[in-house]
Structure formats: C-alpha cells, structure tokens
Design a protein around this motif. Sequence first.
Motif, mmCIF file in Angstrom:
data_model
loop_
_atom_site.group_PDB
_atom_site.id
_atom_site.type_symbol
_atom_site.label_atom_id
_atom_site.label_comp_id
_atom_site.label_asym_id
_atom_site.label_seq_id
_atom_site.Cartn_x
_atom_site.Cartn_y
_atom_site.Cartn_z
ATOM 1 N N SER A 86 27.372 38.208 -1.920
ATOM 2 C CA SER A 86 27.640 37.169 -2.911
ATOM 3 C C SER A 86 28.244 37.733 -4.189
ATOM 4 N N ALA A 87 29.042 36.918 -4.851
ATOM 5 C CA ALA A 87 29.465 37.229 -6.218
ATOM 6 C C ALA A 87 28.288 36.901 -7.136
ATOM 7 N N ARG A 88 28.244 37.538 -8.300
ATOM 8 C CA ARG A 88 27.072 37.383 -9.164
ATOM 9 C C ARG A 88 27.475 37.132 -10.611
ATOM 10 N N VAL A 89 26.766 36.193 -11.235
ATOM 11 C CA VAL A 89 26.890 35.955 -12.676
ATOM 12 C C VAL A 89 25.600 36.452 -13.309
ATOM 13 N N VAL A 90 25.723 37.385 -14.236
ATOM 14 C CA VAL A 90 24.572 37.958 -14.937
ATOM 15 C C VAL A 90 24.707 37.617 -16.410
ATOM 16 N N THR A 91 23.735 36.925 -16.946
ATOM 17 C CA THR A 91 23.782 36.500 -18.345
ATOM 18 C C THR A 91 22.658 37.185 -19.112
ATOM 19 N N VAL A 92 23.018 37.834 -20.204
ATOM 20 C CA VAL A 92 22.054 38.618 -20.973
ATOM 21 C C VAL A 92 21.399 37.741 -22.043
ATOM 22 N N SER A 93 20.089 37.589 -21.937
ATOM 23 C CA SER A 93 19.314 36.850 -22.935
ATOM 24 C C SER A 93 18.410 37.847 -23.654
ATOM 25 N N SER A 94 17.268 37.406 -24.148
ATOM 26 C CA SER A 94 16.322 38.331 -24.781
ATOM 27 C C SER A 94 14.965 37.671 -24.887
ATOM 28 N N ALA A 95 13.958 38.471 -25.267
ATOM 29 C CA ALA A 95 12.595 37.958 -25.406
ATOM 30 C C ALA A 95 12.496 36.925 -26.523
ATOM 31 N N THR A 96 13.483 36.880 -27.428
ATOM 32 C CA THR A 96 13.430 35.875 -28.485
ATOM 33 C C THR A 96 13.551 34.464 -27.922
ATOM 34 N N HIS A 97 14.008 34.333 -26.689
ATOM 35 C CA HIS A 97 14.088 32.982 -26.119
ATOM 36 C C HIS A 97 12.698 32.375 -25.985
ATOM 37 N N TYR A 98 11.665 33.226 -25.892
ATOM 38 C CA TYR A 98 10.296 32.727 -25.763
ATOM 39 C C TYR A 98 9.839 31.978 -27.014
ATOM 40 N N VAL A 99 10.453 32.264 -28.161
ATOM 41 C CA VAL A 99 10.080 31.583 -29.404
ATOM 42 C C VAL A 99 11.196 30.654 -29.872
ATOM 43 N N GLY A 100 12.176 30.432 -29.000
ATOM 44 C CA GLY A 100 13.290 29.567 -29.352
ATOM 45 C C GLY A 100 12.956 28.097 -29.171
ATOM 46 N N GLU A 101 13.662 27.271 -29.911
ATOM 47 C CA GLU A 101 13.547 25.825 -29.782
ATOM 48 C C GLU A 101 14.947 25.247 -29.645
ATOM 49 N N LEU A 102 15.099 24.291 -28.739
ATOM 50 C CA LEU A 102 16.412 23.689 -28.509
ATOM 51 C C LEU A 102 16.402 22.278 -29.072
ATOM 52 N N ASN A 103 17.132 22.100 -30.158
ATOM 53 C CA ASN A 103 17.229 20.789 -30.794
ATOM 54 C C ASN A 103 18.533 20.139 -30.340
ATOM 55 N N MET A 104 18.438 19.253 -29.383
ATOM 56 C CA MET A 104 19.648 18.644 -28.821
ATOM 57 C C MET A 104 20.401 17.800 -29.846
#
Length: 328
Positions: A174-192
Amino acid sequence: MSPLSAARAALRVYAAGAAVVLAQLLRRCAGLVEPVFPPQPDRVAIVTGGTDGIGYATAKYLARLGMHVIIAGNNEGKAEEVVSKIKEETLNDRVEFLYCDLASLASIRRFVETFKLKRLPLHVLINNAGVMMVPERKTQDGFEEHFGLNYLGHFLLTQLLLDTLRASGRPGRSARVVTVSSATHYVGELNMDDLQSRTCYSPHSAYAQSKLALVLFSYHLQRLLAAEGSHVTANVADPGVVDTELYRHVFWGTRLVQKVFAWLLFKTPEEGAWTSVYAAVAPQLEGVGGRYLYNERETASLKLTYSLRLQQELWAASCQMAGVLGGT
C-alpha cells in the motif's frame, strides 16, 4: 478566548510537554535501540519541511533505505546544501527539492502540478512541516498560521496527491500517508465556530488545535480510503519532544531547559524521526491505517478524535476553505 483561558491553555500545553519529557528520560535511562527497517528500492516519498529538524532526519533516513525522496519546503536558500548533504551521506542520488510554501494554497497547487509533470509514482507522503506557538499572524490566504500551515496546507496537499497515491498502491504494498501530530493534541480543543482563533489569540491553543485537527483529518481520511477499497493507508506519527529550532517562540524557561538539558531530556531529530519512518515503511503496518503511533508503536489518541461527527464536520469545513470537493 479570555486571557485567563489563554493562560490555562499555555499551562496545559507545557504540562503535556513535561509529561512527555519525563517519559523520554525514563526511556533513555532504559536504553534506546534504533529500529531497523527493510530497504525501500523503487519507492518514492515526499517529505514536507525536509530541510530542517525532524523532516530533514526523516528525509535522510528514507534516502538511506533507497527511496527516491522529494523534499517539499520553502527554504530555497538551504535546499541545495541539504540535498547535497543527504546524497553524500546516504550514497543515494535520487534526492531532490521542490518549492512548496504550505502557507499558500496556490503554492501547494503549483507544487503538485510540478510533481505530477515528473510522471513519478508516490508511495509515501509525510506531512511533517509545521510552526509552533508563533505570534499571531496569517497565511497568504488569510488563515491563522497554525491552522493554515500545520493543518489546512497538509489537508490540501494530501487531497491533491490522493489520485497519485491511489494509483501507486497495490495489494500487499500500500501507499502510505503519514501525518505528524504531537502530544499537545491531548490538550487541544476544536472550536468549529472559530477554527482560525480570531478571538483573543493564544499561540498555545492555536498550536494544540492544529495538531488535534491533524489527527481527526487522518482518521477520517483512513475511513474514506478503506470504504473505497483503496490500497492507501493513513496514520498519525507523534515524534515526542525533539531538540529542534521550533522552540524559538516558546516560554523562555522552556528554551533554557532545552539549551541546558536537551542532550538528556529531548530526543535528537534522528530519534524523533523514527516513528515517522516506522509509519512509512514498517512491514507490520502494511494495510493498517487509522492508528496513532508513538515510539514506534500504537497508542490511543484523545478520546475526542474518534468522534465520527467531529471528523466529518472538520472535513466538510476544510474542503470548503481549501476549495476542494470531498466526501463525508
């Protein structure tokens, strides 16, 4: 966001970083062993932000494995030196640089057009580039920079390259898409209602939100790819706390700790790249997507990231902002 909320966001981000640093110290004391990956001849990879830090280490590692590596970045002044150095150190002449400013949707489209004119396959896309806790400023298209560059730029880049990725993947490879995130996502909030942090800007909140958005995007992308039976997978890589130049905008105390104790507490860029490379080439991940990977193994991301509703809402909003069509 009120000043008090902004202060709380900063504390949450630094607390998340401190927890990761402590875990890294314990892991280092136990002994780090560099993973070994199989050669990757006749494979093509694109690495964003490949002239510096983790991106550079990732590009070099993939080149050492035999891949044709295309570095996508906006540091043209450094590009020639970087490409020459990687070629020399890996004995791989198939390394090149193509200009791509992820803070410009037009630049991303031009990059994809240039890449497609090469008539190359694409087996690995590593969405690595990013900014961290920068002062309030906008991309060329008017988006808050963390959201626009870290997230929306990679969203558009991936969308425009999906047809090539689909054509390049095959059963058992398979081809692969790898996206780099971080541990800060655990404290992130998404305000749509305020994805671009237009009210009371907080660099900490904006950065964490962009990293949270990348996880949601990757999970939804994997669902769409699996539903269509595509031989492309999408995973998230968390590099940990790594000694790079990204920390120049953080709290002065954090910069002091980095300067004095990085050798002990922070990962080197090479160590930080291991999880991205693992996601890109590890045989045990063949055909496996929708995973959050840290220290070369699967772990759970923030519970919120598994919300199908939130994934769909972000995807739809992103398609509209980036000017692309996309299913839900």
